[in-house]
Motif scaffolding. Structure first.
Motif, PDB file in Angstrom:
ATOM      1  N   ASP A 517       3.563  -9.081  -0.911  1.00 30.77           N
ATOM      2  CA  ASP A 517       3.033  -7.828  -1.031  1.00 30.77           C
ATOM      3  C   ASP A 517       3.908  -6.979  -1.950  1.00 30.77           C
ATOM      4  N   MET A 518       4.348  -6.288  -2.700  1.00 34.23           N
ATOM      5  CA  MET A 518       5.142  -5.102  -2.452  1.00 34.23           C
ATOM      6  C   MET A 518       4.704  -4.124  -2.013  1.00 34.23           C
ATOM      7  N   ASN A 520       3.482   0.019  -1.938  1.00 35.68           N
ATOM      8  CA  ASN A 520       3.503   1.029  -2.252  1.00 35.68           C
ATOM      9  C   ASN A 520       3.872   0.998  -4.140  1.00 35.68           C
ATOM     10  N   PHE A 521       2.753   0.342  -4.674  1.00 42.14           N
ATOM     11  CA  PHE A 521       2.999  -0.269  -5.924  1.00 42.14           C
ATOM     12  C   PHE A 521       2.331   0.243  -6.869  1.00 42.14           C
ATOM     13  N   LYS A 522       1.757   0.887  -5.751  1.00 40.54           N
ATOM     14  CA  LYS A 522       0.638   1.740  -6.759  1.00 40.54           C
ATOM     15  C   LYS A 522       1.189   3.088  -7.093  1.00 40.54           C
ATOM     16  N   ASN A 525       3.024   2.385 -11.280  1.00 42.86           N
ATOM     17  CA  ASN A 525       2.080   2.473 -12.011  1.00 42.86           C
ATOM     18  C   ASN A 525       1.225   4.332 -11.866  1.00 42.86           C
ATOM     19  N   HIS A 530       1.368   2.147 -16.215  1.00 42.08           N
ATOM     20  CA  HIS A 530       0.692   0.678 -16.085  1.00 42.08           C
ATOM     21  C   HIS A 530       1.712  -0.530 -16.548  1.00 42.08           C
ATOM     22  N   ASP A 534       3.461  -3.383 -14.982  1.00 46.12           N
ATOM     23  CA  ASP A 534       3.408  -4.827 -14.955  1.00 46.12           C
ATOM     24  C   ASP A 534       4.826  -5.200 -15.604  1.00 46.12           C
ATOM     25  N   ARG A 556       1.221 -15.840  -8.573  1.00 49.58           N
ATOM     26  CA  ARG A 556       0.229 -14.824  -8.426  1.00 49.58           C
ATOM     27  C   ARG A 556      -0.792 -14.988  -7.670  1.00 49.58           C
ATOM     28  N   GLY A 559      -2.553  -8.484  -9.093  1.00 55.18           N
ATOM     29  CA  GLY A 559      -2.094  -6.739  -7.968  1.00 55.18           C
ATOM     30  C   GLY A 559      -0.940  -7.905  -8.170  1.00 55.18           C
ATOM     31  N   ASP A 560      -0.587  -6.906  -7.202  1.00 59.02           N
ATOM     32  CA  ASP A 560       1.199  -6.867  -6.947  1.00 59.02           C
ATOM     33  C   ASP A 560       1.124  -8.276  -5.001  1.00 59.02           C
ATOM     34  N   LYS A 635       3.446  -4.957   7.101  1.00 59.59           N
ATOM     35  CA  LYS A 635       2.831  -3.867   6.264  1.00 59.59           C
ATOM     36  C   LYS A 635       2.518  -2.720   7.156  1.00 59.59           C
ATOM     37  N   ARG A 639       6.441  -1.404   6.643  1.00 62.58           N
ATOM     38  CA  ARG A 639       7.075  -2.809   5.160  1.00 62.58           C
ATOM     39  C   ARG A 639       7.972  -2.752   4.933  1.00 62.58           C
TER      40      ARG A 639
HETATM   41  N1  LIG Z   1       0.365  -2.214 -13.841  1.00 65.12           N
HETATM   42  C1  LIG Z   1       0.595  -3.037 -13.151  1.00 65.12           C
HETATM   43  N2  LIG Z   1      -0.681  -2.588 -11.571  1.00 65.12           N
HETATM   44  C2  LIG Z   1      -1.470  -3.048 -11.201  1.00 65.12           C
HETATM   45  C3  LIG Z   1      -1.792  -4.804 -11.316  1.00 65.12           C
HETATM   46  N3  LIG Z   1      -2.760  -5.445 -10.533  1.00 65.12           N
HETATM   47  C4  LIG Z   1      -2.979  -4.489  -9.669  1.00 65.12           C
HETATM   48  N4  LIG Z   1      -2.131  -3.373  -9.459  1.00 65.12           N
HETATM   49  C5  LIG Z   1      -2.224  -1.959  -9.209  1.00 65.12           C
HETATM   50  O1  LIG Z   1      -0.838  -2.529  -8.126  1.00 65.12           O
HETATM   51  C6  LIG Z   1      -1.255  -1.653  -7.080  1.00 65.12           C
HETATM   52  C7  LIG Z   1      -1.758  -2.563  -5.818  1.00 65.12           C
HETATM   53  O2  LIG Z   1      -1.679  -1.606  -4.444  1.00 65.12           O
HETATM   54  P1  LIG Z   1      -2.204  -2.097  -3.128  1.00 65.12           P
HETATM   55  O3  LIG Z   1      -1.593  -3.823  -2.975  1.00 65.12           O
HETATM   56  O4  LIG Z   1      -3.186  -1.838  -2.826  1.00 65.12           O
HETATM   57  O5  LIG Z   1      -1.172  -0.953  -2.658  1.00 65.12           O
HETATM   58  P2  LIG Z   1       0.201  -0.137  -2.779  1.00 65.12           P
HETATM   59  O6  LIG Z   1       0.588   0.353  -3.557  1.00 65.12           O
HETATM   60  O7  LIG Z   1       1.027  -1.501  -3.300  1.00 65.12           O
HETATM   61  O8  LIG Z   1      -0.017  -0.001  -1.203  1.00 65.12           O
HETATM   62  P3  LIG Z   1       1.205  -1.440  -0.056  1.00 65.12           P
HETATM   63  O9  LIG Z   1       0.198  -2.382  -0.256  1.00 65.12           O
HETATM   64  O10 LIG Z   1       0.008  -0.299   1.269  1.00 65.12           O
HETATM   65  O11 LIG Z   1       2.607  -0.783   0.448  1.00 65.12           O
HETATM   66  C8  LIG Z   1      -2.873  -1.106  -6.887  1.00 65.12           C
HETATM   67  O12 LIG Z   1      -2.898   0.534  -7.749  1.00 65.12           O
HETATM   68  C9  LIG Z   1      -3.242  -1.997  -8.877  1.00 65.12           C
HETATM   69  O13 LIG Z   1      -3.689  -1.213  -9.408  1.00 65.12           O
HETATM   70  C10 LIG Z   1      -1.446  -5.315 -12.842  1.00 65.12           C
HETATM   71  O14 LIG Z   1      -1.045  -6.452 -12.632  1.00 65.12           O
HETATM   72  N5  LIG Z   1      -0.405  -3.994 -13.371  1.00 65.12           N
END
Ligand SMILES: Nc1nc2c(ncn2[C@@H]2O[C@H](COP(=O)(O)OP(=O)(O)OP(=O)(O)O)[C@@H](O)[C@H]2O)c(=O)[nH]1
Length: 656
Positions: A517-518, A520-522, A525, A530, A534, A556, A559-560, A635, A639
């Protein structure tokens, strides 16, 4: 295509039957008329011949009677006046009853001047006839008396002594005989022999007897020399019934004395006259007198002889005409029905052809066997193969060779099975078209047998299913793959994981599941957009694939979140965990490298949870949850690190 059912041979037309009937009826009618006319002519001839025959019979018979009288007169000429007994002998010897039936009597009437009357009566009375007297009594310029009459019996006795000269009709005939010296036949009289009942018309024939030695060359001399008359009285019906051929079958006869009027009727074969179809009258000269014979065709002759034959021609002809008509009519009707059926058949054949030609794909018929020559192939084969159907039918192009080499065996097997079972088959395969394009086709076929049950024909249709196949692949990809990265999705991952668990159980080899799991991927975005997110995810997928062997699975989950499954990690759990840890570190390092987003470099890290497995002791879902838990531990631990599932013992876990 249209078919005119009204056209056809002459025999197809019902109108012809009517025309033939009309002509045949005309012909029959003409033939009947011809026969009728010929028959009428024949009837007329036959009738006339019969009439002439009867006339001749009558005149000959009268002539015969005259001869008898001539013979009697000759008796006087030879030996003077014969005695009563000599006369009787003469008449008896003639045997008239047998040789000339119908003659009532043959007698001699003596002429008696008035002055000799008394002496005459005396002399006859002296012969033994005391009551003899000339009757009727009275004074007359000249008298006659029937002195001999044979047979001298019965009704003839009434004539004995009768003065025929006293009666005008008889006298006229007697005078005629006297003056001519020839037989003379009287007009119609009622004989003195008649009684009150059964009276018939009668007549007499006289032949003059002159005194021998006296000249008779002139009328005056004959009058002076007259002695008397040999004569015969005739009852008309007694005579003529025996004269004519009765029944004549053909004729009805009426005989008139003089003109043909009722008062002159002497004799008739029928009681009442009627309108006959054929009728003729003939004049007969008999004894210086004129008789008229009227002949009519008999009813029997008219009903049988005259009508039957032409009627049979007419009835039989008309029957035959209608028979011929019915044969022609039925034949025309039958032929017309046949033509309509043939036209319908042709139409349905046209429809069938149109249907076959318009069916998408190619319709074919080939013989069962090896080789299996094509006998029919619709033009729909051209869009499939790029070759015209004629090229296949002529053998220039082999359809078998167009089938993809990998599919030929399957096609041959499907057909062979259908032939063996005389059943249908359905097979999908690829063909390589002339333009080099590979098309998917579906072939459906049916095997038909001959009367002996041998497989004979293979009929079927080949349809282009290239588009359908492409759609199927796309649907499958959608179902099992992640659209963004193209990696297997959760469903396919679980499927493969199950397979991996089974394989690991069979081989006794360990494997490991890495949950990535990546971090702070949020924020990616949120800060970069977005699309940039991607881009990072696609790059993560690529780096993961580059980190593992081809036989390993990278998926996959959404999400991430990514999962990597690896097998063949060794025979011991320790070795497997060590190897898994090594891979986890490697992935951690790779995914932590900066990501180029256009001109911008983005830094990101993953958190990785690992669990190992050997065999099918744990389910795929459980393994995922375990790895997930391990990832959360990473995590939670801050992390950007690798953590094993708690129950697993990690030989060496390093945090970058
Ligand atoms: N660009 C993009 N964003 C995605 C996709 N699917 C999910 N996301 C976003 O990925 C993020 C995943 O966040 P989380 O894994 O819950 O939280 P995080 O920000 O990674 O934080 P931690 O996992 O706690 O480190 C969310 O903001 C989703 O909206 C996708 O296909 N493309």
């Amino acid at each position: 295509m249209t078919h005119d059912v009204h056209r056809g041979g002459l025999l197809d037309h019902q109108a012809l039957a009517w025309v033939v009937l009309a002509v045949a009826l005309l012909f029959t009618f003409a033939t009947w008329q011809h026969f009728d006319a010929a028959r009428a002519h024949h009837d007329q001839d036959r009738f006339m011949r019969a009439a002439e025959k009867q006339r001749n019979i009558l005149t000959n018979r009268i002539h015969d009677y005259e001869q008898v009288l001539r013979g009697g007169a000759a008796l006087f000429a030879a030996g003077g006046v014969p005695s009563r007994s000599e006369w009787r002998t003469y008449v008896d010897e003639l045997d008239l009853e047998r040789s000339l039936p119908g003659i009532l009597a043959t007698g001699f009437a003596l002429m008696v001047p008035p002055e000799a009357k008394a002496a005459h009566e005396q002399s006859v009375r002296a012969e033994g006839f005391p009551d003899y007297a000339i009757v009727p009594p009275g004074e007359r310029a000249m008298l006659s008396s029937i002195v001999y009459i044979e047979p001298f019996s019965g009704r003839n006795l009434r004539a004995f002594g009768y003065d025929m000269y006293s009666e005008p009709t008889r006298r006229e005939a007697m005078d005629r005989a006297r003056d001519s010296g020839q037989p003379a036949l009287s007009r119609k009289v009622t004989l003195v022999q008649e009684t009150r009942t059964g009276v018939q018309p009668g007549f007499l024939i006289y032949f003059p007897v002159y005194r021998s030695g006296q000249p008779i060359d002139t009328v005056a001399a004959r009058r002076a020399a007259l002695l008397g008359f040999v004569y015969s009285p005739f009852r008309a019906y007694d005579l003529l019934d025996g004269v004519f051929d009765t029944p004549t079958q053909i004729l009805e006869i009426e005989l008139f004395d003089g003109g043909a009027s009722p008062e002159n009727l002497l004799y008739a074969t029928e009681g009442a006259t009627r309108d006959a179809r054929l009728m003729t009258e003939m004049k007969l000269e008999v004894g210086g007198n004129i008789w008229v014979a009227r002949f009519r065709s008999s009813e029997r002759y008219e009903s049988l002889e005259g009508i039957m034959q032409p009627t049979m021609v007419l009835v039989g002809g008309v029957a035959l005409d209608f028979l011929l008509f019915s044969v022609l009519y039925m034949n025309a009707r039958h032929r017309r029905k046949m033509r309509i059926s043939a036209a319908k058949l042709a139409q349905s054949l046209d429809s069938y052809k149109a249907l076959v030609e318009n069916i998408p794909g190619a319709v074919f018929r080939c013989e069962v066997g090896s080789p299996a020559p094509l006998r029919r192939l619709s033009s729909g084969i051209a869009p499939l193969t790029g070759e015209a159907s004629e090229r296949f039918l002529s053998g220039d192009v082999s359809y078998q060779e167009l089938i993809h080499p990998d599919d030929r065996a399957a096609v041959a097997e499907a057909v062979a099975e259908a032939v063996a079972k005389r059943s249908t088959y359905n097979v999908e395969y690829r063909i390589k078209a002339r333009d080099g394009f590979t098309r998917w086709v579906s072939e459906r076929g049916q095997v038909s047998s001959d009367a002996a049950g041998r497989a004979q024909w293979l009929d079927g249709v080949v349809l282009d299913i290239t588009e359908r196949k492409a759609a199927e692949i796309m649907i499958r990809d959608l179902a099992f793959n992640d659209t963004l990265t193209g990696l297997p999705n959760r469903r396919l991952l679980l499927d493969r994981l199950e397979q991996q668990l089974a394989a690991s159980g069979r081989a006794g080899r360990h494997g490991a599941l890495l949950f990535i799991d990546m971090d702070n991927f949020k924020t990616v975005n949120d800060t970069l957009g977005h699309a940039a997110g991607d881009q990072v995810l696609v790059e993560v997928a690529a780096r993961l694939l580059a980190s593992v062997r081809e036989s390993d699975t990278v998926a996959r989950l959404g999400g991430d979140e990514f999962v990597v499954v690896i097998g063949n990690l060794g025979n011991t759990a320790e070795a497997a965990k060590a190897e898994a840890a090594e891979l986890g570190d490697k992935i951690l390092l790779k995914l932590s490298q900066p990501y180029r987003l256009g001109a911008h470099l983005h830094n990101s890290t993953p958190s990785i949870g690992i669990t190992t497995f050997c065999g099918h002791h744990v389910s795929a879902g459980q393994l995922l949850r375990r790895a997930d838990q391990a990832m959360y531990r990473a995590k939670s631990a801050g992390r950007h690190q690798v953590k094993f599932y708690e129950e697993d013992t990690a030989p060496a876990v390093r945090v970058a």
